[in-house]
Design an enzyme around this catalytic site. Structure first.
Site, PDB file in Angstrom:
ATOM      1  N   HIS A  97       0.757  -1.212  -0.089  1.00  0.00           N
ATOM      2  CA  HIS A  97       0.189  -0.166  -0.036  1.00  0.00           C
ATOM      3  C   HIS A  97       1.003   1.096  -0.039  1.00  0.00           C
ATOM      4  CE1 HIS A  97       0.359   1.053   4.365  1.00  0.00           C
ATOM      5  NE2 HIS A  97       0.485  -0.057   4.610  1.00  0.00           N
ATOM      6  N   ASP A 108      -0.427   4.384   0.905  1.00  0.00           N
ATOM      7  CA  ASP A 108      -0.972   5.289   1.817  1.00  0.00           C
ATOM      8  C   ASP A 108      -0.102   5.175   3.307  1.00  0.00           C
ATOM      9  OD1 ASP A 108      -2.324   2.982   2.361  1.00  0.00           O
ATOM     10  OD2 ASP A 108      -3.387   4.161   3.863  1.00  0.00           O
ATOM     11  N   ASP A 121       6.823   1.336   6.056  1.00  0.00           N
ATOM     12  CA  ASP A 121       5.480   0.996   6.010  1.00  0.00           C
ATOM     13  C   ASP A 121       4.574   2.238   5.302  1.00  0.00           C
ATOM     14  OD1 ASP A 121       2.965   0.122   6.513  1.00  0.00           O
ATOM     15  OD2 ASP A 121       2.746   0.812   8.598  1.00  0.00           O
ATOM     16  N   GLU A 141      -4.908   1.528   3.344  1.00  0.00           N
ATOM     17  CA  GLU A 141      -4.908   0.550   4.210  1.00  0.00           C
ATOM     18  C   GLU A 141      -4.630   1.237   5.651  1.00  0.00           C
ATOM     19  OE1 GLU A 141      -2.836  -2.499   7.007  1.00  0.00           O
ATOM     20  OE2 GLU A 141      -2.098  -0.472   6.594  1.00  0.00           O
ATOM     21  N   GLU A 142      -4.159   2.130   5.966  1.00  0.00           N
ATOM     22  CA  GLU A 142      -3.751   2.754   7.084  1.00  0.00           C
ATOM     23  C   GLU A 142      -5.309   3.388   7.583  1.00  0.00           C
ATOM     24  OE1 GLU A 142      -1.308   2.097   8.729  1.00  0.00           O
ATOM     25  OE2 GLU A 142       0.599   2.184   7.379  1.00  0.00           O
ATOM     26  N   HIS A 150       4.693   3.907  12.253  1.00  0.00           N
ATOM     27  CA  HIS A 150       3.633   4.703  12.805  1.00  0.00           C
ATOM     28  C   HIS A 150       4.086   5.394  13.891  1.00  0.00           C
ATOM     29  CE1 HIS A 150      -0.009   1.662  11.761  1.00  0.00           C
ATOM     30  NE2 HIS A 150       1.006   1.583  10.693  1.00  0.00           N
TER      31      HIS A 150
END
Length: 454
Positions: free
Chosen positions: A89, A91, A122, A157-158, A423
């Site tokens: 992903h 995003d 990520d 996705e996030e 994150h």
């Protein structure tokens, strides 16, 4: 060692860094309240163009039901070759406190041998893992790939809004494959090749508490006027017991993890826990991370300290995340969380709970040829045997793919080892991990084609 592939991957790492810098520069947070939608659109177009340049065909942007775009591409392989779907992903999470970053969040910066930037691991680093593997195969062996390929790169996705899941359910033939490589996890430790065999599911609720028609002077009214922020804090505190275990009725908290264990000292180092601060919960670290539920308060709407006035708060709001292990129903877990909050709202305060997306947990079958091929590829690329671990995070698409394609093997790998700080502020990727994982994937595609042709 397949020296041609290893040499090819190594020669491509400068290009990988340049490409990752371009991709990280897009603040592709899939939330228009925080960043312009155009940044996600530009990132999607970059990804589409990059895969098209590697010979993939039928490249297009899919408009998913949540208003975001996913990138799709495909390429038929040799006659009788298996089909492999590569997922990632584009995003990313918001940067959080940009002042806490040691270098700009959306500017890839090399420091102490790592590449820093939001999404560097990520999951834009995993997009580069896929691209570098495909480039290495072409460079070492020509334009023909050993398998039929499908690519899907998600745009939300996030956010957990389920756009790609709903699109896949409406177009079930689109992502059908024999093996699905989910590029959105990572190794248990740097240099230790790992497949993730278990994912917790996730559910989120937004909790709003209102007690007054408007804020009141805390000197004139404090002590009798019901404070919404105080009420909210009391509710949130009730979600855990004195040991830090989840205290929501109906959520089992005694499950155990039987696979690879996570030493406490390693966890404290990976999580950067301050000296003298105790960990939360009971059981082994692996139990707490991979086999049991966890509740996290993701955010609170309340006055910031700077600029706060002497007021009793009329309203307050929080975003609460609940992670649930395999074997749990996220919808039932969300019901339990809502019932807990509704039963404990203090003072008869007005309570509004908005239910947000659910993502189901996932447990992989690790006995098929794709796992055999991945084990051989990892051992060759890293020089050590593959291990399996769980992950406390969620990838909702995995359960959708399992439902749509029950015969497909789903393998979770990636560049997001613990020190990457995904994150969090100062997210980074280790270029050595990226190199070895790209080599792993290239080796896997060749070995899997060989195993399926036997």
């Amino acid at each position: 060692m397949s020296q041609p592939l290893a040499d090819a991957v190594r020669s491509l790492m400068d290009r990988a860094r340049t490409d990752l810098a371009e991709l990280v520069a897009f603040p592709s947070v899939a939330d228009p309240r925080q960043f312009p939608v155009e940044e996600c659109e530009k990132a999607a177009r970059w990804v589409a163009d990059a895969f098209a340049a590697e010979g993939l065909t039928n490249v297009r942007l899919l408009d998913t039901p949540d208003g975001t775009q996913s990138v799709y591409a495909e390429l038929p392989g040799p006659q009788g070759a298996p089909t492999v779907l590569l997922y990632s992903h584009y995003d990313v999470q918001p940067p959080l406190d940009e002042d806490a970053w040691l270098s700009p969040a959306f500017e890839l910066t090399e420091r102490d041998g790592r590449w820093y930037g939001r999404g560097a691991a990520d999951c834009k680093g995993n997009i580069l893992m896929h691209l570098t593997a495909l480039r290495a195969l072409r460079q070492a062996y020509g334009d023909a790939y050993p398998v039929s390929l499908k690519i899907i790169v998600e745009g939300s996705e996030e956010q957990g809004t389920g756009g790609l899941e709903r699109y896949a359910e409406a177009h079930p033939e689109l992502l059908a494959a024999d093996a699905i490589i989910i590029g959105d996890t990572g190794n248990f430790a740097p240099g230790l090749p790992t497949v993730t065999a278990s994912l917790r599911g996730m559910t989120i609720v937004e909790v709003a508490v209102t007690t007054l028609a408007g804020n009141l002077h805390s000197g004139a009214f404090g002590g009798a006027a019901p404070d919404a922020l105080q009420s909210l804090v009391r509710m949130l505190a009730s979600l855990h017991d004195e040991n830090g275990d989840v205290a929501v009725a109906g959520l089992a908290g005694d499950q155990t993890w039987t696979g690879v264990q996570y030493p406490e000292e390693q966890f404290r180092s990976d999580a950067k826990v301050l000296d003298g601060v105790a960990l939360t919960g009971t059981g082994t670290i692996a139990d707490r991370l991979w086999a049991r539920p966890s509740v996290t308060v993701l955010g609170i709407d309340a006055p910031p300290v700077i600029g706060a006035t002497s007021s009793v708060q009329a309203s307050a709001k929080a975003l609460v995340s609940l992670r649930v292990p395999p074997g749990s129903d996220p919808a039932a877990a969300q019901d339990a969380l809502v019932a807990h909050l509704e039963a404990l709202v203090p003072l008869g305060a007005r309570l509004t709970i908005e239910r947000q997306g659910n993502g189901a947990p996932f447990s992989a079958d690790t006995t098929g040829p794709a796992y055999e091929a991945m084990g051989e590829a990892m051992a060759e690329a890293f020089g050590t045997a593959m291990v399996t671990s769980g992950q406390g995070g969620s990838i909702p698409l995995c359960s959708t793919l399992r439902s749509l394609y029950p015969k497909a093997e789903i393998v979770l790998i990636g560049v997001e080892e613990p020190t990457a700080q995904i994150h969090a502020v100062n997210e980074s990727v280790d270029p050595q991990e990226l190199e070895r994982m790209a080599l792993t994937e290239a080796l896997f595609l060749r070995r899997y084609a060989e195993l399926r042709s036997v």
